[in-house]
Every structure is written in C-alpha cells, then in structure tokens.
Design a protein around this motif. Structure first.
Motif, PDB file in Angstrom:
ATOM      1  N   VAL A 212      -3.365  11.225  -8.254  1.00 57.18           N
ATOM      2  CA  VAL A 212      -2.342  10.327  -8.785  1.00 57.18           C
ATOM      3  C   VAL A 212      -2.786   8.870  -8.816  1.00 57.18           C
ATOM      4  N   ARG A 213      -3.961   8.584  -8.227  1.00 59.89           N
ATOM      5  CA  ARG A 213      -4.468   7.202  -8.282  1.00 59.89           C
ATOM      6  C   ARG A 213      -4.673   6.766  -9.721  1.00 59.89           C
TER       7      ARG A 213
ATOM      8  N   GLY B  96       4.224  10.494  -4.327  1.00 58.08           N
ATOM      9  CA  GLY B  96       3.614   9.210  -3.999  1.00 58.08           C
ATOM     10  C   GLY B  96       3.416   8.329  -5.226  1.00 58.08           C
ATOM     11  N   GLY B  97       2.943   8.941  -6.312  1.00 55.54           N
ATOM     12  CA  GLY B  97       2.708   8.185  -7.539  1.00 55.54           C
ATOM     13  C   GLY B  97       4.007   7.655  -8.130  1.00 55.54           C
ATOM     14  N   GLN B  98       5.028   8.505  -8.112  1.00 56.96           N
ATOM     15  CA  GLN B  98       6.327   8.083  -8.653  1.00 56.96           C
ATOM     16  C   GLN B  98       6.910   6.964  -7.810  1.00 56.96           C
ATOM     17  N   ALA B  99       6.806   7.097  -6.482  1.00 57.71           N
ATOM     18  CA  ALA B  99       7.352   6.066  -5.599  1.00 57.71           C
ATOM     19  C   ALA B  99       6.625   4.737  -5.828  1.00 57.71           C
ATOM     20  N   GLN B 100       5.313   4.805  -6.008  1.00 55.74           N
ATOM     21  CA  GLN B 100       4.577   3.567  -6.240  1.00 55.74           C
ATOM     22  C   GLN B 100       5.007   2.952  -7.573  1.00 55.74           C
ATOM     23  N   ARG B 101       5.315   3.804  -8.566  1.00 59.84           N
ATOM     24  CA  ARG B 101       5.785   3.265  -9.842  1.00 59.84           C
ATOM     25  C   ARG B 101       7.151   2.595  -9.696  1.00 59.84           C
ATOM     26  N   VAL B 102       8.019   3.169  -8.842  1.00 57.63           N
ATOM     27  CA  VAL B 102       9.315   2.526  -8.593  1.00 57.63           C
ATOM     28  C   VAL B 102       9.092   1.171  -7.922  1.00 57.63           C
TER      29      VAL B 102
ATOM     30  N   GLN C 134       0.807  -1.215   0.000  1.00 54.47           N
ATOM     31  CA  GLN C 134       0.000   0.000   0.000  1.00 54.47           C
ATOM     32  C   GLN C 134       0.844   1.270   0.000  1.00 54.47           C
ATOM     33  N   ASP C 135       1.803   1.329   0.918  1.00 54.16           N
ATOM     34  CA  ASP C 135       2.549   2.567   1.085  1.00 54.16           C
ATOM     35  C   ASP C 135       3.942   2.422   0.484  1.00 54.16           C
ATOM     36  N   PRO C 136       4.175   3.046  -0.682  1.00 52.10           N
ATOM     37  CA  PRO C 136       5.469   2.857  -1.346  1.00 52.10           C
ATOM     38  C   PRO C 136       6.623   3.379  -0.506  1.00 52.10           C
ATOM     39  N   PHE C 137       6.370   4.421   0.309  1.00 49.84           N
ATOM     40  CA  PHE C 137       7.480   4.994   1.068  1.00 49.84           C
ATOM     41  C   PHE C 137       7.955   4.071   2.174  1.00 49.84           C
ATOM     42  N   SER C 138       7.072   3.221   2.684  1.00 49.14           N
ATOM     43  CA  SER C 138       7.574   2.312   3.701  1.00 49.14           C
ATOM     44  C   SER C 138       8.056   1.004   3.082  1.00 49.14           C
TER      45      SER C 138
END
Lengths: 336, 353
Positions: free
Chosen positions: A182-183, A150-156, A91-95
């Motif tokens: 960004v969803r 957030g969107g970029q991190a989720q793409r990574v 769910q959370d790309p940053f974590s």
C-alpha cells in the motif's frame, strides 16, 4: 527556480537535559522549498529530522532562527491564517486519527474549527470533495478508523490535512508504517495531489528509494545538521559527502543482480545526540576518510556544484567549484 | 521444463530444484496453523510446504498478516497456544519429526540446534540481567560448565564484532544501542553453534547503516560455520541482498517460491510482480506512478472460495473464483500458486488503472 514557499534559516533547537549539557537537536539548519516541489529529508534516527518537521509546522518553537512561509515570517504575531498553510502528516495514521470519530465527523470538525465552510450542505459538499481528492468514495464517510486499512487511514489523514487548504505538507515518514503493497498507493496519491493542487512537500523518511523517487531536492541530516543538500540526482546519484555515500550504499536494493556486485562498506556505530565529538566534523569518528583537519575544525556547508552544498573538508578539496561530469566520475572512483 | 500443473508435495517438484544436496535440514509438509474457538477451527496458515537445506539462505517474504511469523514460530514450537496451534502437517528437522518430541525434546533442539533472533532485541532480552548473565545462562541451560560458558560468552561477543566485549558483557540492555543489542542477540543465538538460524525481521527496527552491518555479520558467520539461515522479512531489498531462495507468502499460504534471481527477474505470481513494481528501483523514472495493488489482503481466517488474491489481481478469470490454484511448477525450482503462467498475463501496465 520557482518562488520559495518555505524558507527556514539557521534553525537551532535545544532541549534541556536534566544531567549534562542541553541536547542540541537542530544546529543551524537551513532549508528552502520551492512552490509545487518536494524537498526530501533523510538521515538516521536521532539526526533531528522529526524535530525539524515539528519546528517547521510550529508544533515546537525553535530556540533561534527564522521561518518564512510564503514570504511572511512565522511565529510571533502571525495568526492561524498563515499557520494553516503548512500541515503535518504523521507516520502512523491510526494514532493520528481519533478512534471515536467517523471520517465524516473528523473532516467536518476541521472545517468547523477553522471557520472555513459555513452551512451544513456546503460543508457536506467540501467533505465529499476532500474524500474524492484522496480517492476514497462516499462509502467511507461513516467509517471509523478501525474499519480502514492502513493505506485508507493514511489517505484520510492526508484529506484532513488538505481540508485547511495548505500550500505545504510536511510528511513525516508517511509510508513507513504501511505495508509494502500500500506504500505505492500513498506515494502515487501524493504525486497526483502535488500536480493538481500545486502543493509543496517536505518529505521526511529513512527510505532512500522513496525519497529519491518523489523529491526534487534532498537534504541529508546528520546529528542535527544538514551535511549535504542539492538536486536529487546529484545527492543520491553522485553523493559528495562520505556519510551520504555510506547511507546510499547501506540501502539494499530490490535487485539481486545489483546486490551481488556491491561493495561492502561498514559505516560504524551511530552516535546519539549528545554523544557527538566535541571538536571537528560531527561525522569524523565514523568517517573512513577523516584526517587531522576533520578532527579539529567543523566544515561549513559549501556550494561545490550549482545548487549542491556539502559540509566536508575532503569533498571541498577534491571537488573544486565548477567541475564538470568528468570530475564527478573521478570523485566516484576515489570513494572508499 | 514442463509447464504442466503439478502438485508440489510430490517428489517430482523436488527434482527440479537447484539445491538438492542431500536431505533437507528442515522440512515443513502441509503445515496448517489455526485458531480453535469452541468447536470451530479456522486455519490462518494453510498447506505450507518448504524445505531448508544445510548451508542454505532462505527468505520468507510477506506483508503483516501473511502468516510468515507464525510459520517460523511453529518450527520452534513457540506458537502462542492457546489460541494459536499447529492443526496439521509435519515438521522435520534433521530427519526427526518434531511433532513426536515432548517439551523436553523440543527444548533440546530449540536453542541448541535451531536458534532464533527476533525483531526487537529490547523486548527479547531481560532488562534486569547483565548481558553476560543472559548468555551464560543460555549456555548453562544447554549443559555447558560455568567456566566454559563464560569463555564462550566472551568469544561470541568478539565474533559479532562488538568493539569492547568486556564492557558489553557487563552492561544491562538499556545501556546498549539498538545495533549493539541486536549483535548481542545474534551472539546469544550463535553461542550454541546452531545448525539453523531463524531471523524474524531482525533489522526492521534498525537504521540502514546498522542493518547493513548486521546483514554482513550474519553472512560472515554463515560463510564460516555453514549454518542455514531462514530470514523472515517484508523488505525485498534485504531479500535481494542475502538470501538464495525465496518463499512468498500471502493470506497464510505460499504463493510463490524459487531461486532469488529468477524470482526477481521473472516473477511467476501476480502478487510477486506487484510487490516488485510497487518499489522504486533502478529504471523507475522519477515520480513515475508505482504499481498499486488495489484493495487489501483478505483475513486469512475468513477466506472465500477460490484464489485469495483474485480480488486484487488484474489477471483473474472465472476459474480463480472457483478453484484455489495449487503451487504449479513454472521453471527449474520455481513454483507459483496461479492458474496462469506469466506469458498469459496481460502487460504489467494493466496494474495502473
């Protein structure tokens, strides 16, 4: 139906509890996922959908049941070669991204660990290719997670999952932590990648609109069980289980005209795992249609229409097998 | 309706609104909220004008960082000061300028006249005190005698539809579920019969079925007591369900406002249009690409000249880089901060590139 790439049969997952009986997070869950298709899994918090995700990718061992990936049994002696064919996106790309690694290092690490690409220039090329796949340019290579949106991190995070060439991605609430604007970007990317790479998705979310948008089939979970599953139009368009109906009606739609004409239906307090009724259908304490039978006997998941399975005594009685669209309309009218 | 550019601060704009019954209960005029570091102040909420009339349901929509929460916190004098403070503007409640009140005067209004419900009930309740103690304490702080406070506590817990109020009032917060806690928070807010309820994403942490109950509960109470509600959210579905006026915020300013139905049917700001298109709704085909807003919202503290949305806007032209558009009237009660009127936009398909 295309070949089944992922099949889980009768998965049980219990967690020991210090006091009281064990918590039965999954109780006999079966799902099947066809190649290049999406299975949506919906349900309230505590229904076991995240446990299912973890069990499917092998982060947790099921207490019992079998999981087959591309026809082979997962677990036991099967090595990483098969395991990497299924990847989890959180769910959370940053974590889920290491804050101290640049995008380039993070992706290179995956390739090195799995011995996928040897030689620095080849690896470099593969990393570029992965970033291109998720529509990020080479300028993102040297960025750290905090320098990404957030969107970029989720793409990574998605690129990292794709690095090991999986056939199946399990996406656990992939858009819930992202801002509304960004969803769409992540959803569009997922659709495009599916078409390009013939990926299969297990898309887990409580966002019914998004699930409906991307899924081919949908399974609705309640207290560790699948209570309804089938093609997306059938499950969310003409739900047969009273729980699915309550869920679908509870979601406010971004359309004031529709909202103004909607019925109001309260669905009762959610029961947490471990607080479920001892007898009968797990949904009966909240169900407006519950009768004596529901309080006494657990309903089985039965195929009431082609490909559409429901675990409800009342739905089973009112919608006999093989009824057409006329009966479907009738069913809708008798709903609470 | 005239399409002429019209600053919204003047009375001419008010004349167009459908809800003009009397004086606004709450009015914000040119509110600017910022961070003051050393001698430099950077404004992160700028020039916000909005008004809430008695009995009205207003929605403030925006993404994280849009300034929606700061805006409502400023009303209650609850900005985390330092570092964040009200830099300019006027906030009036029931004709009284809140800026002229001292802390005690503000405390009298906060809780008694304006109540607030927050996103996470678990962190807004004291985990060491029973529910009853907390509600009674609130009432006592506003001058109710002990017995009356106890009786009122039971009454409001009943009102918010809690199944066993006797059990709930003796419970500690950890013994209750998220939905029950949010009901307790609402009960606490309602205990003092406020004229305005401010709800900051009160259902975001809840499951949809529980969200539905909370929405119905607030609507119910609102219909019974006629209190006004300001609902802060990023969920356009919630907005469509419960509010009658919408304010859309972007990068610390109001970019569009109007009646809910008009705003959803005919958005007047490209950002609103994009937000609506980014969600699958009735009529969206299965797996059809959703409207993507490229780029990211700017940091409201470091805005460049011109319209803050221009870098993400497909309709931007020269003027957008030069001058920031004021709110321009686009219909009865509708105003948007965009130089172009919707009929000058290209087709919405332009979003997909």
């Amino acid at each position: 139906m295309a070949e089944i790439v992922l099949r889980a049969t009768d998965i049980e997952k219990d967690y020991p509890s210090r006091r009281g009986p064990k918590v039965r997070a999954l109780r006999g869950v079966s799902v099947a996922l066809a190649g290049a298709s999406t299975l949506g899994v919906v349900g309230e918090s505590g229904c076991g959908k995240s446990t299912l995700a973890r069990v499917l990718v092998g982060l947790e061992q099921p207490t019992s049941g079998r999981i087959e990936l591309m026809g082979e049994l997962v677990g036991g002696t099967v090595g990483a070669g098969l395991a990497r064919r299924i990847q989890l996106v959180f769910q959370d790309p940053f974590s889920s991204l290491n804050p101290r690694l640049t995008v380039s290092v993070a992706l290179n690490e995956v390739l090195a660990v799995h011995h996928l690409v040897t030689g620095r220039p080849e690896r470099r090329r593969r990393v570029d290719e992965l970033l291109t796949m998720v529509a990020l340019g080479p300028r993102f290579l040297e960025r750290y997670p905090h320098e990404l949106s957030g969107g970029q991190a989720q793409r990574v995070a998605i690129a990292r999952a794709l690095a090991v060439e999986p056939r199946v991605l399990v996406l656990d609430e992939p858009t819930s932590a992202l801002d509304v604007s960004v969803r769409a970007e992540v959803m569009n990317l997922l659709s495009r990648l599916q078409d390009q790479l013939a990926l299969s998705y297990v898309f887990i979310s409580h966002d019914l609109a998004m699930v409906r948008h991307i899924s081919d089939t949908i399974s609705v979970m309640y207290l560790g069980k699948v209570v309804e599953s089938g093609p997306y139009e059938a499950v969310l368009g003409a739900p047969l289980h009273p729980y699915t109906r309550a869920l679908a009606e509870a979601v406010p739609l971004p359309d004031p005209e529709i909202e103004a004409g909607r019925r109001k239906a309260a669905a009762g307090e959610v029961l947490t795992l471990g607080a479920e009724p001892l007898y009968g259908c797990p949904y009966h304490p909240r169900c407006p249609l519950a009768e004596d039978l529901c309080r006494a006997q657990v309903p089985d998941l039965v195929e009431l229409r082609p490909g559409h399975e429901v675990a409800c005594h009342i739905a089973a009685r009112e919608a006999p097998v093989g009824t057409g669209p006329a009966a479907r309309a009738d069913q809708k009218e008798t709903s609470p | 309706m005239s399409q002429a550019a019209l600053e919204t601060t003047g009375p001419a704009f008010e004349a167009g609104r459908p809800v003009t019954a009397g004086e606004p209960l709450l009015a914000l005029r040119g509110v600017g909220i910022g961070v003051r570091r050393r001698r430099r102040a950077s404004e992160i909420v700028r020039g916000v004008d909005l008004e809430v009339f008695p009995g009205q349901k207003l929605g403030i929509v925006g993404e994280s960082g849009s300034g929606k929460s700061l805006t409502v916190l400023s009303v209650l004098g609850l900005l985390p000061d330092p570092p964040v403070r009200l830099l300019r503007g006027q906030i009036t409640f029931a004709g009284q300028d809140l800026g002229t009140l001292d802390d005690r005067g503000l405390a009298r209004i906060r809780g008694a006249e304006i109540a607030m419900v927050y996103q996470d009930p678990m962190t807004s309740l004291n985990p060491l005190l029973r529910v009853r103690t907390q509600i009674v304490e609130t009432l006592r702080a506003h001058g109710a005698p002990r017995d009356a406070a106890r009786a009122r506590c039971r009454e409001v817990l009943n009102q918010v539809g809690l199944q066993e109020p006797e059990r709930v009032e003796r419970a500690f917060p950890h013994e209750l579920s998220g939905g029950m806690l949010q009901r307790v928070m609402i009960a606490m807010a309602l205990a003092v019969s406020p004229r305005l309820l401010i709800a900051d994403e009160p259902t975001t942490a809840l499951d949809v079925t529980i969200q539905q109950q909370i929405l119905e509960l607030v609507e119910d109470i609102q219909a019974r007591t006629g209190m006004a509600v300001v609902w802060v959210t990023h969920d356009l579905g919630v907005v469509a369900r419960i509010v009658d006026q919408v304010v859309v915020m972007y990068a610390g300013r109001v970019v569009e406002k109007g009646p809910t139905r008009t705003l959803f049917a005919h958005p007047s700001h490209p950002y609103t249009l994009a937000l609506l298109g980014s969600l699958p709704h009735q009529g969206t085909l299965h797996r059809q690409p959703l409207t993507q807003i490229g780029g990211t919202p700017p940091d409201p503290a470091r805005l460049e000249r011109g319209c803050p949305f221009r870098s993400r806007c497909p309709f931007a032209f020269d003027r957008c880089a030069q001058e920031e558009p004021p709110l321009i009237e686009r219909g009865p009660g509708v105003a948007a901060a965009c130089w172009k009127s919707p009929d000058e936009w290209k087709s919405p398909d332009e979003w997909q590139k």
